[in-house]
Each structure stands twice: as C-alpha cells, then as structure tokens.
Design a protein around this motif. Structure first.
Motif, PDB file in Angstrom:
ATOM      1  N   GLU A 134       0.829  -1.206   0.000  1.00  0.00           N
ATOM      2  CA  GLU A 134       0.000   0.000   0.000  1.00  0.00           C
ATOM      3  C   GLU A 134       0.865   1.258   0.000  1.00  0.00           C
ATOM      4  O   GLU A 134       0.592   2.212  -0.732  1.00  0.00           O
ATOM      5  CB  GLU A 134      -0.914  -0.012   1.228  1.00  0.00           C
ATOM      6  CG  GLU A 134      -1.855   1.163   1.302  1.00  0.00           C
ATOM      7  CD  GLU A 134      -2.725   1.101   2.546  1.00  0.00           C
ATOM      8  OE1 GLU A 134      -3.015   2.172   3.082  1.00  0.00           O
ATOM      9  OE2 GLU A 134      -3.096  -0.020   2.957  1.00  0.00           O
ATOM     10  N   TYR A 135       1.934   1.275   0.794  1.00  0.00           N
ATOM     11  CA  TYR A 135       2.824   2.440   0.843  1.00  0.00           C
ATOM     12  C   TYR A 135       3.525   2.635  -0.501  1.00  0.00           C
ATOM     13  O   TYR A 135       3.661   3.757  -0.979  1.00  0.00           O
ATOM     14  CB  TYR A 135       3.859   2.255   1.957  1.00  0.00           C
ATOM     15  CG  TYR A 135       4.810   3.414   2.109  1.00  0.00           C
ATOM     16  CD1 TYR A 135       4.413   4.591   2.717  1.00  0.00           C
ATOM     17  CD2 TYR A 135       6.117   3.338   1.619  1.00  0.00           C
ATOM     18  CE1 TYR A 135       5.282   5.654   2.852  1.00  0.00           C
ATOM     19  CE2 TYR A 135       7.002   4.398   1.737  1.00  0.00           C
ATOM     20  CZ  TYR A 135       6.579   5.563   2.369  1.00  0.00           C
ATOM     21  OH  TYR A 135       7.429   6.613   2.482  1.00  0.00           O
ATOM     22  N   ALA A 136       3.997   1.525  -1.098  1.00  0.00           N
ATOM     23  CA  ALA A 136       4.702   1.629  -2.383  1.00  0.00           C
ATOM     24  C   ALA A 136       3.782   2.150  -3.487  1.00  0.00           C
ATOM     25  O   ALA A 136       4.190   2.972  -4.310  1.00  0.00           O
ATOM     26  CB  ALA A 136       5.277   0.267  -2.769  1.00  0.00           C
ATOM     27  N   VAL A 137       2.556   1.696  -3.514  1.00  0.00           N
ATOM     28  CA  VAL A 137       1.636   2.103  -4.581  1.00  0.00           C
ATOM     29  C   VAL A 137       1.136   3.524  -4.349  1.00  0.00           C
ATOM     30  O   VAL A 137       1.153   4.358  -5.257  1.00  0.00           O
ATOM     31  CB  VAL A 137       0.459   1.104  -4.679  1.00  0.00           C
ATOM     32  CG1 VAL A 137      -0.621   1.615  -5.611  1.00  0.00           C
ATOM     33  CG2 VAL A 137       0.962  -0.254  -5.135  1.00  0.00           C
ATOM     34  N   ASN A 138       0.684   3.828  -3.110  1.00  0.00           N
ATOM     35  CA  ASN A 138       0.047   5.127  -2.854  1.00  0.00           C
ATOM     36  C   ASN A 138       1.053   6.252  -2.634  1.00  0.00           C
ATOM     37  O   ASN A 138       0.855   7.357  -3.142  1.00  0.00           O
ATOM     38  CB  ASN A 138      -0.870   5.031  -1.642  1.00  0.00           C
ATOM     39  CG  ASN A 138      -2.056   4.119  -1.899  1.00  0.00           C
ATOM     40  OD1 ASN A 138      -2.453   3.910  -3.043  1.00  0.00           O
ATOM     41  ND2 ASN A 138      -2.609   3.555  -0.844  1.00  0.00           N
ATOM     42  N   GLU A 139       2.098   6.021  -1.870  1.00  0.00           N
ATOM     43  CA  GLU A 139       3.022   7.091  -1.509  1.00  0.00           C
ATOM     44  C   GLU A 139       4.148   7.257  -2.538  1.00  0.00           C
ATOM     45  O   GLU A 139       4.513   8.365  -2.898  1.00  0.00           O
ATOM     46  CB  GLU A 139       3.634   6.825  -0.125  1.00  0.00           C
ATOM     47  CG  GLU A 139       2.622   6.776   1.001  1.00  0.00           C
ATOM     48  CD  GLU A 139       1.948   8.105   1.251  1.00  0.00           C
ATOM     49  OE1 GLU A 139       2.611   9.155   1.131  1.00  0.00           O
ATOM     50  OE2 GLU A 139       0.735   8.109   1.568  1.00  0.00           O
ATOM     51  N   LEU A 140       4.739   6.135  -2.966  1.00  0.00           N
ATOM     52  CA  LEU A 140       5.883   6.202  -3.880  1.00  0.00           C
ATOM     53  C   LEU A 140       5.467   6.088  -5.347  1.00  0.00           C
ATOM     54  O   LEU A 140       6.319   6.139  -6.234  1.00  0.00           O
ATOM     55  CB  LEU A 140       6.891   5.097  -3.530  1.00  0.00           C
ATOM     56  CG  LEU A 140       7.446   5.148  -2.108  1.00  0.00           C
ATOM     57  CD1 LEU A 140       8.354   3.958  -1.862  1.00  0.00           C
ATOM     58  CD2 LEU A 140       8.197   6.445  -1.861  1.00  0.00           C
ATOM     59  N   HIS A 141       4.190   5.909  -5.600  1.00  0.00           N
ATOM     60  CA  HIS A 141       3.634   5.803  -6.948  1.00  0.00           C
ATOM     61  C   HIS A 141       4.323   4.699  -7.759  1.00  0.00           C
ATOM     62  O   HIS A 141       4.661   4.880  -8.918  1.00  0.00           O
ATOM     63  CB  HIS A 141       3.708   7.145  -7.688  1.00  0.00           C
ATOM     64  CG  HIS A 141       3.044   8.250  -6.924  1.00  0.00           C
ATOM     65  ND1 HIS A 141       1.693   8.267  -6.684  1.00  0.00           N
ATOM     66  CD2 HIS A 141       3.558   9.360  -6.334  1.00  0.00           C
ATOM     67  CE1 HIS A 141       1.391   9.351  -5.993  1.00  0.00           C
ATOM     68  NE2 HIS A 141       2.506  10.041  -5.760  1.00  0.00           N
ATOM     69  N   MET A 142       4.551   3.591  -7.152  1.00  0.00           N
ATOM     70  CA  MET A 142       5.135   2.430  -7.831  1.00  0.00           C
ATOM     71  C   MET A 142       3.996   1.532  -8.304  1.00  0.00           C
ATOM     72  O   MET A 142       2.876   1.617  -7.824  1.00  0.00           O
ATOM     73  CB  MET A 142       6.048   1.656  -6.871  1.00  0.00           C
ATOM     74  CG  MET A 142       7.238   2.454  -6.351  1.00  0.00           C
ATOM     75  SD  MET A 142       8.160   1.535  -5.132  1.00  0.00           S
ATOM     76  CE  MET A 142       9.324   0.729  -6.166  1.00  0.00           C
TER      77      MET A 142
END
Length: 181
Positions: A134-142
């Motif tokens: 969730e952090y990678a997709v939402n915050e880091l836009h991965m």
C-alpha cells in the motif's frame, strides 16, 4: 421394634430444662475459704534482720568496687541490647525501603513491557506485506511488476561461469577484479 417413646426420651436427654443436676443446691459454687495463717509464722517469714557485724574500711571499699563492676557490666549489657535493637530497627527500615524500591522497579518494568508489546505490534502491522504494498503504490507511486518483467537467475550456473573465468584469467587480472592490488 422401636417405640416412639424411646425417641422422645433420647431427644430430651440433653435439653437444659431437664438437667436438674446442674442446679444441685447441696453443692456450693463459692470459692473455698482461705485458711488463716498464724501470725507467728507470717511474722517469722517477714522478719527484718539487722547486720550486727561491723565492717572495716577495706571491706566496704571491696564491696563498693564489686558494686561498681556490676554496675559497669549492667551498663555494657544494656548498651549491647540497645545497640542490637537499633541495628534490628535499622535493618527493618532498610528492608522496607528496598522492598518499596523493588516494587517500584517491578511496576516500571511491567509498564515498559506493555509499551514494548504495543510498539512491537505496531511495528508488525507497519512491516506487513500489505502495508508495504500500500505504501509503495500510494506514496511512492510504484506499480507491481508484471510476469514478463520478472527474470530468474540460476545462481549455480553464475557461480560456475565465474569460477571458470577466474581459472582462465591471469592472477593479476583476478586480483584487480577482486580489488586486491
């Protein structure tokens, strides 16, 4: 065969209204009279006897010295007893203080343990795979890797190729490659 009168007789045996022996008038419950002692025997036992012998100065000095020694010994014994009492009271006070400190430290330990458990559960929730995704997709836009983007490498083949290259090369080139100039 048992008669009902038999039960009645046994049931009233210990009833207080039927205990006439307890109220026997012929026996007195008063304390026995005290025997009067003769005045002669009482006076003989309590007679004060005067010392008719006179003591000289040396005997009086020895008695005074002996009394002084006994007084000093009595004072030392009293001092020892009082000091033991003081040491005992001090040890009890110290024991109570240490017990209080131990209980406060145990309380602090239990508080720290509960905080540790809380922080550990918080860390576990932060490190979970779903939280990382969730952090990678939402915050880091991965974005997640697709199947065609994943490449697998056979480590054994890679090790074998490297060993072959090292064997074929000169020792100086191998040292340069490893960084040992």
């Amino acid at each position: 065969m048992t008669n009902t009168n038999d039960f009645r007789r046994y049931s009233y045996k210990y009833d207080t209204s039927y205990m006439v022996e307890g109220f026997n008038v012929s026996r007195s419950s008063a304390a026995p009279k005290r025997r009067q002692e003769d005045e002669k025997s009482t006076a003989k036992r309590l007679k004060l006897r005067e010392n008719t012998t006179l003591k000289n100065a040396q005997q009086i000095y020895k008695e005074e010295k002996l009394c002084t020694k006994h007084t000093a010994l009595l004072c030392v014994v009293a001092l020892v007893v009082v000091s033991f009492l003081a040491v005992t009271l001090y040890s009890f006070a110290l024991s109570n203080e240490l017990t209080r400190q131990v209980s406060s430290v145990e309380t602090e330990i239990s508080l720290q343990q509960s905080e540790y458990i809380s922080l550990k559960s918080r860390l576990d929730s932060m490190v979970s795979i779903s939280m990382i995704d969730e952090y990678a997709v939402n915050e880091l836009h991965m974005s997640k890797a697709k199947r065609n983007q994943i490449q697998y490498i056979n480590v054994e083949e890679y090790k074998q190729q490297r060993m072959n290259n090292i064997m074929n090369e000169s020792p100086a080139a191998t040292a340069r490659q490893l960084g040992n100039n």
